[in-house]
Design a protein around this motif. Structure first.
Motif, PDB file in Angstrom:
ATOM      1  N   TYR A   1       0.844  -1.202   0.000  1.00  0.00           N
ATOM      2  CA  TYR A   1       0.000   0.000   0.000  1.00  0.00           C
ATOM      3  C   TYR A   1       0.876   1.248   0.000  1.00  0.00           C
ATOM      4  CZ  TYR A   1      -2.980   3.751   1.684  1.00  0.00           C
ATOM      5  OH  TYR A   1      -3.622   4.951   1.829  1.00  0.00           O
ATOM      6  N   SER A   2       0.484   2.206  -0.812  1.00  0.00           N
ATOM      7  CA  SER A   2       1.168   3.488  -0.847  1.00  0.00           C
ATOM      8  C   SER A   2       0.118   4.585  -0.895  1.00  0.00           C
ATOM      9  CB  SER A   2       2.085   3.591  -2.073  1.00  0.00           C
ATOM     10  OG  SER A   2       2.632   4.889  -2.177  1.00  0.00           O
ATOM     11  N   ASN A   3       0.324   5.624  -0.117  1.00  0.00           N
ATOM     12  CA  ASN A   3      -0.618   6.740  -0.112  1.00  0.00           C
ATOM     13  C   ASN A   3      -0.279   7.785  -1.168  1.00  0.00           C
ATOM     14  OD1 ASN A   3       1.678   7.754   1.005  1.00  0.00           O
ATOM     15  ND2 ASN A   3       0.696   8.663   2.808  1.00  0.00           N
ATOM     16  N   TYR A   4       0.564   7.448  -2.126  1.00  0.00           N
ATOM     17  CA  TYR A   4       0.947   8.388  -3.183  1.00  0.00           C
ATOM     18  C   TYR A   4      -0.237   8.646  -4.099  1.00  0.00           C
ATOM     19  CZ  TYR A   4       3.012  10.153  -7.502  1.00  0.00           C
ATOM     20  OH  TYR A   4       3.289  10.891  -8.626  1.00  0.00           O
ATOM     21  N   SER A   5      -0.488   9.907  -4.369  1.00  0.00           N
ATOM     22  CA  SER A   5      -1.526  10.322  -5.299  1.00  0.00           C
ATOM     23  C   SER A   5      -0.903  11.287  -6.299  1.00  0.00           C
ATOM     24  CB  SER A   5      -2.683  11.004  -4.558  1.00  0.00           C
ATOM     25  OG  SER A   5      -3.599  11.576  -5.483  1.00  0.00           O
ATOM     26  N   TYR A   6      -1.069  10.979  -7.582  1.00  0.00           N
ATOM     27  CA  TYR A   6      -0.433  11.806  -8.610  1.00  0.00           C
ATOM     28  C   TYR A   6      -0.938  13.242  -8.556  1.00  0.00           C
ATOM     29  CZ  TYR A   6       0.649  13.720 -13.193  1.00  0.00           C
ATOM     30  OH  TYR A   6       1.071  14.541 -14.212  1.00  0.00           O
ATOM     31  N   TRP A   7      -2.261  13.419  -8.561  1.00  0.00           N
ATOM     32  CA  TRP A   7      -2.828  14.762  -8.602  1.00  0.00           C
ATOM     33  C   TRP A   7      -2.593  15.503  -7.291  1.00  0.00           C
ATOM     34  CZ3 TRP A   7      -3.542  16.673 -13.085  1.00  0.00           C
ATOM     35  CH2 TRP A   7      -3.925  15.863 -14.147  1.00  0.00           C
ATOM     36  N   LYS A   8      -2.593  14.791  -6.174  1.00  0.00           N
ATOM     37  CA  LYS A   8      -2.297  15.436  -4.900  1.00  0.00           C
ATOM     38  C   LYS A   8      -0.851  15.915  -4.858  1.00  0.00           C
ATOM     39  CE  LYS A   8      -2.449  14.691   0.100  1.00  0.00           C
ATOM     40  NZ  LYS A   8      -2.748  13.724   1.186  1.00  0.00           N
TER      41      LYS A   8
END
Length: 323
Positions: free
Chosen positions: A34-41
């Motif tokens: 799991y990764s909390n990476y968000s492109y748009w964020k």
């Protein structure tokens, strides 16, 4: 022999309670990393660090909102009404900026304050519409042009025909064929502007279309539409947004140019092009130079804002700049 005996004794001294057999758990086997990476964020976080770009974004949003609400504010004059002096019955021509007419009046007595904001509303509408049409058509045709090899010669010939004819001639012909108006300006600019975006997207797609993940997708029978939206477009977001941000002020500048050569919007339709064309007549008259300076200042603010925001968003949308 002695060495083997030492090894066996070391093994016997190890506490077996420290070890236990791993048991298979079917539920845990289904779990993934799991990764909390968000492109748009991440893109938004990088963009907001550029204080100049954020400030200019606020300026552009304020201009957009103000052009909408300005006609409904109290004590506003109509942008097309010719103001008459009640005492003399004459037109209030070329009045300097005052409390009544904040930006003064033009050569026939119209309020420049109302005309500038009405013209800004018209020019922004033209620029945004042309920019999004260029974006949609350019990405669609450019993706097909670069990915589907059998379409390459056909689209190349269409591109060569359109680009070898001077853009000004095409604009003039469309402007004369159709009735002068906002729709005519949008059609005239949209007919030619998609070519630059399409060629740009096509060149980028050619670079990445034969990479391993795209070859694997084709081997697995993935539809072309899914490959384009999932495998290709994410790599083009940064450069596409930059091109879009530059296309909007360029479209506004083209409207000014068309008005300058006499084939733009009718004179009764306020636009930045019409206002600048009217004001340039007084460029050498110091007392009337305000009629050119005010619309030019608004056009400059819009152009510079979109350019800076486009570059900032282009850098922010590049995953290499994400932490």
């Amino acid at each position: 022999m002695v060495k083997n005996n030492l090894e066996n004794s070391d093994i016997e001294e190890i506490d077996k309670s420290l070890f236990e057999f791993a048991k298979y758990d079917s539920k845990k086997a289904e779990l993934i990393g799991y990764s909390n990476y968000s492109y748009w964020k991440s893109t938004l976080n990088v963009f907001t660090k550029n204080k100049v770009a954020v400030f200019l974004l606020v300026v552009v949003v304020f201009l957009l909102l103000f052009t909408v609400v300005q006609p409904y504010l109290p004590n506003q004059h109509s942008p097309i009404k010719i103001n008459i002096d009640e005492k003399t019955g004459l037109q209030l021509r070329n009045l300097p900026p005052s409390a009544e007419y904040w930006f003064g009046t033009n050569s026939i007595g119209q309020d420049l304050w109302s005309r500038i904001w009405s013209g800004t509303r018209t020019s922004l509408f033209i620029g945004l519409t042309v920019g999004f049409i260029e974006l949609i058509i350019g990405i669609f045709i450019g993706s097909i042009w670069g990915y589907v090899r059998k379409f390459d010669p056909i689209i190349t010939e269409i591109y060569n025909v359109i680009t070898n004819v001077p853009t000004t001639i095409i604009l003039i012909l469309i402007a004369y064929i159709m009735k002068p108006g906002i729709i005519t300006i949008i059609v005239a600019m949209s007919v030619t502007r998609w070519t630059n975006m399409a060629r740009f997207v096509r060149n980028l797609v050619i670079i990445i279309r034969d990479r391993e993940y795209n070859l694997a997708s084709r081997c697995l029978g993935t539809p072309l539409s899914r490959i384009a939206t999932k495998n290709l477009l994410p790599y083009l977001v940064s450069v596409i947004m930059l091109r879009l941000a530059l296309a909007i002020p360029l479209a506004i500048g083209s409207e000014v140019f068309l008005t300058y050569i006499g084939i733009g919007l009718p004179v009764d339709v306020p636009s930045l092009g019409n206002l600048i064309n009217e004001g340039r007549v007084f460029m050498m008259v110091p007392s009337l130079r305000y009629q050119l300076l005010f619309p030019t200042a608004v056009l400059s603010i819009i152009t510079i804002s979109f350019y800076v925001m486009g570059n900032a968003f282009g850098d922010a949308s590049d995953p290499k700049n994400h932490l």
